[in-house]
Design an enzyme around this catalytic site. Structure first.
Site, PDB file in Angstrom:
ATOM      1  N   GLU A 166      43.929  49.630  24.264  1.00 12.17           N
ATOM      2  CA  GLU A 166      43.489  50.687  23.350  1.00 12.17           C
ATOM      3  C   GLU A 166      44.471  50.778  22.181  1.00 12.17           C
ATOM      4  O   GLU A 166      45.668  50.612  22.347  1.00 12.17           O
ATOM      5  CB  GLU A 166      43.460  52.011  24.120  1.00 12.17           C
ATOM      6  CG  GLU A 166      43.069  53.226  23.298  1.00 12.17           C
ATOM      7  CD  GLU A 166      43.308  54.526  24.051  1.00 12.17           C
ATOM      8  OE1 GLU A 166      42.604  55.512  23.756  1.00 12.17           O
ATOM      9  OE2 GLU A 166      44.197  54.566  24.923  1.00 12.17           O
ATOM     10  N   LYS A 191      34.162  54.951  23.587  1.00 15.69           N
ATOM     11  CA  LYS A 191      34.655  55.869  24.622  1.00 15.69           C
ATOM     12  C   LYS A 191      33.734  57.071  24.757  1.00 15.69           C
ATOM     13  O   LYS A 191      33.430  57.761  23.781  1.00 15.69           O
ATOM     14  CB  LYS A 191      36.073  56.308  24.269  1.00 15.69           C
ATOM     15  CG  LYS A 191      36.756  57.141  25.337  1.00 15.69           C
ATOM     16  CD  LYS A 191      38.200  57.456  24.945  1.00 15.69           C
ATOM     17  CE  LYS A 191      38.934  58.233  26.013  1.00 15.69           C
ATOM     18  NZ  LYS A 191      40.329  58.547  25.621  1.00 15.69           N
ATOM     19  N   CYS A 214      41.386  54.416  28.634  1.00 17.83           N
ATOM     20  CA  CYS A 214      42.446  55.393  28.845  1.00 17.83           C
ATOM     21  C   CYS A 214      42.103  56.412  29.933  1.00 17.83           C
ATOM     22  O   CYS A 214      41.819  56.056  31.063  1.00 17.83           O
ATOM     23  CB  CYS A 214      42.800  56.061  27.520  1.00 17.83           C
ATOM     24  SG  CYS A 214      44.427  56.853  27.519  1.00 17.83           S
TER      25      CYS A 214
END
Length: 555
Positions: free
Chosen positions: A278, A341, A392
């Site tokens: 990321e 995301k 994440c």
């Protein structure tokens, strides 16, 4: 003269532990739970923590149970989430760990309220403890603003046999088993009558050890593929890593080109695909020709697809997307192979109630553009394998990871950026990757800008772990799989059933409380089956001397 029949007098209610004992127990519960998590990894302390809190709140009023639960939560979440204050100041950290601790306060209140059920049917104590912990985590995983599942009991079990239960019922079942063991421990210490304490203690150990009998691994898979992780590192840790985005991108390009050089000289076998973390390109490569050219240079040098963690502008003004983009050698970006995301982090990637939040901390203005959520699972065809991309903090959310697997992800890749935190946060996150690997029977990996990166096989074992705040490139063979574990097939059901049973237990407690007589009045529904004729009517008994009475001390 006819003598009146003697009244059956209900003895005084059993008392809770004195406050001077209960308060230290609650504090110890928070401390032992903290020590069960990375970096300490004393996983066997997790059931001990559960037992300490259960003992502290038993037979207390709900409000007192909430206070003790809050103490335990503060001691646990404060240090566990300390990495959130490294670059944003104290106030956001305090607000976060206090908010998380309130859920433990709710747990303490519920456990205290359910004490009459435990005293009437003592065998329910371990089960009730496990159910309430699952219910507490289910609420915390969703509320508020989509929840924050950090610090679940299940995430402390990376090295424990209980981790293997994840393949049967996911993180909720692991939490239930750990808390069940804790309930057996407190029942063993508290109780003298009924089952011998040694048997209850042995039950706690057996509940943990039986995990070794649970089969793990994804079963038969496809042809193994060679996967490379490039950890480029950043010039400086901290929130200003965004100001270094050109340098961060170049670090990842350089790491990939150097890997290609080792392949060319025969020092390393060519990887089938490469994973960048990321934020490896915070410069939008679709809008910046220099960034696109740099990534293309890396892909062409290694002659393998690269999964790039990129921040993309749009779709609206002051909006951005946190994305994983597949970059093909000789072709460049393939926009059809992109994952956005789905769960941006509130107060970090977007600011809910921005005007109100600014009154609390002006640090919210660092988030100038709000991240927009994607609406599809991260399933990306990278040629040699179909990658299930998770970005994440999303690895903490059961549904996001499961949807990625059921949509076709054969290998789980967790792209993350730990440059704004510290090594403890990275290791806590790696523990979650280990659970997900076992839960879904998938070989997995975590690719971080600064570390910790590494590979996790489907049995939860970590391989080729990198250091923190250092560049690194690691390569391993992973096996893509299409099989589904029982946990993958069951989905939300284990958590729904266990949480539903927790609610049912509280309803049963409410019924017992309504039927319970007032201490010192003639016996009725809910009274002991026989009067304690030989006991002084107002002699307080200690917890160790209590049997299966139906009443508890409310205070």
């Amino acid at each position: 003269m006819v003598e009146a029949a003697p009244e059956t007098v209900v003895p005084p209610a059993p008392r809770p532990l004195p406050g001077k004992i209960a308060v230290p127990l609650a504090l110890a519960a928070g401390l032992t739970q903290l020590l069960a998590f990375p970096r300490y990894d004393l996983w066997w302390l997790a059931p001990v923590s559960v037992a300490l809190l259960a003992a502290a709140v038993h037979r207390r009023r709900a409000l007192a149970g909430a206070g003790l639960g809050l103490l335990a939560g503060l001691v646990f979440f404060g240090p566990l989430l300390e990495w959130t204050n490294l670059h944003t100041g104290m106030l956001p950290w305090i607000l976060l760990f206090v908010a998380e601790s309130l859920f433990v306060a709710l747990l303490g209140a519920a456990a205290a309220y359910a004490s009459p059920l435990v005293d009437r049917h003592r065998w329910t104590w371990p089960l009730l403890t496990g159910l309430l912990w699952v219910g507490q985590e289910a609420a915390r995983d969703r509320l508020p603003f989509g929840g924050f599942p950090w610090g679940r009991l299940a995430f402390s079990q990376g090295d424990a046999p209980t981790l293997r239960f994840a393949s049967l019922g996911g993180a909720p079942l692991v939490t239930f088993v750990v808390a069940l063991a804790g309930g057996l421990l407190v029942a063993a210490v508290w109780r003298r009558r009924g089952l011998p304490s040694v048997l209850l203690g042995a039950g706690a150990v057996a509940t943990t050890v039986v995990g070794f009998l649970v089969p793990v691994g994804g079963g038969a898979g496809q042809q193994p593929v060679r996967v490379a992780i490039v950890q480029g590192n950043v010039p400086r840790l901290g929130l200003d890593f965004n100001a270094q985005r050109r340098a961060v991108l170049e670090n990842h390009v350089t790491g990939t080109v150097e890997l290609a050089g080792r392949v060319a000289t025969g020092q390393e076998r060519k990887p089938d695909l490469v994973i960048w973390p990321e934020n490896s390109s915070d410069v939008d490569p679709f809008l910046d020709p220099e960034a696109a050219a740099a990534i293309t240079r890396a892909a062409d040098s290694i002659q393998a697809p690269i999964l790039v963690g990129a921040v993309l502008r749009g779709p609206g003004e002051n909006e951005v997307r946190n994305a994983g983009v597949v970059w093909l050698p000789g072709q460049g970006a393939d926009e059809s192979r992109m994952y956005v995301k789905q769960h941006p982090v509130p107060f970090a990637e977007y600011i809910p109630l921005r005007n109100i939040a600014r009154m609390v901390s002006k640090e919210v203005d660092r988030v100038r553009s709000d991240f927009v959520a994607g609406d599809k699972p991260g399933v990306l065809d990278m040629g040699a394998a179909t990658i299930g991309d998770v970005i994440c903090f999303e690895v903490a959310y059961d549904g996001i990871v499961r949807d990625t697997v059921t949509a076709g992800g054969g290998i789980l890749a967790v792209q993350t950026n730990n440059a704004t935190f510290d090594e403890s946060e990275a290791r806590q996150q790696l523990a979650m990757v280990r659970l997900r690997a076992v839960e879904h029977g998938r070989d997995s990996l975590m690719a971080s800008t600064v570390g910790v990166s590494g590979f996790v096989t489907s049995d939860g074992a970590v391989h080729q772990e990198t250091g923190f705040n250092t560049p690194g490139v690691v390569v391993a063979e992973l096996t893509p799989r299409a099989t589904r574990t029982l946990a993958t097939q069951l989905g939300y059901w284990p958590e729904m059933v266990l949480s539903g049973l927790a609610v049912a237990a509280l309803v049963a407690t409410a019924v017992i409380r309504r039927r319970r007589p007032v201490p010192g009045t003639p016996g009725g529904a809910g009274a002991d089956p026989a009067p304690l004729a030989s006991a002084p009517p107002h002699t307080a008994s200690t917890p160790a001397d209590e049997g299966d009475g139906s009443r508890t001390e409310a205070g």
